[in-house]
Design a protein around this motif. Structure first.
Motif, short mmCIF file in Angstrom:
data_model
loop_
_atom_site.label_atom_id
_atom_site.label_comp_id
_atom_site.label_asym_id
_atom_site.label_seq_id
_atom_site.Cartn_x
_atom_site.Cartn_y
_atom_site.Cartn_z
N ASP A 35 3.73 -3.20 -1.82
CA ASP A 35 4.98 -3.40 -1.15
C ASP A 35 5.79 -2.10 -0.95
O ASP A 35 6.34 -2.05 -0.01
N GLY A 36 5.75 -0.95 -1.93
CA GLY A 36 6.45 0.10 -1.79
C GLY A 36 5.73 0.90 -0.70
O GLY A 36 6.39 1.65 0.24
N ILE A 41 6.09 3.37 4.96
CA ILE A 41 5.59 3.59 6.21
C ILE A 41 6.55 3.31 7.50
O ILE A 41 6.63 4.06 8.53
N LEU A 42 7.64 2.81 7.16
CA LEU A 42 8.67 2.48 8.13
C LEU A 42 9.73 3.34 8.15
O LEU A 42 10.64 3.41 8.94
N ARG A 43 9.50 4.05 7.17
CA ARG A 43 10.86 5.27 7.18
C ARG A 43 10.71 6.27 8.02
O ARG A 43 9.60 6.58 8.44
N TYR A 44 12.08 6.67 8.70
CA TYR A 44 11.83 7.97 9.51
C TYR A 44 11.92 9.32 9.08
O TYR A 44 11.20 10.31 9.38
N GLU A 45 12.27 9.26 7.66
CA GLU A 45 12.19 10.59 7.05
C GLU A 45 10.66 10.90 6.54
O GLU A 45 10.18 9.96 6.03
#
Length: 52
Positions: A35-36, A41-45
């Motif tokens: 889940d982490g 993977i969806l973060r922009y940073e």
């Protein structure tokens, strides 16, 4: 038919190696935090190291 005498042991050996590799990944906690990973993977940073 003599070819089967070579192919059957080779395929069984490769299957056993695949099973051993899968069991090794289970024991070394490769699938500990799916889940982490999905959220990271969806973060922009950009983060080259996973959070502890």
């Amino acid at each position: 038919m003599n070819v089967l005498a070579y192919l059957i042991p080779i395929s069984l050996t490769l299957g056993a190696l695949g099973l051993v590799g899968f069991l090794w990944t289970l024991r070394s906690d490769q699938y500990e935090d799916p889940d982490g990973d999905a959220a990271r993977i969806l973060r922009y940073e950009y983060d080259d190291r996973p959070a502890d």
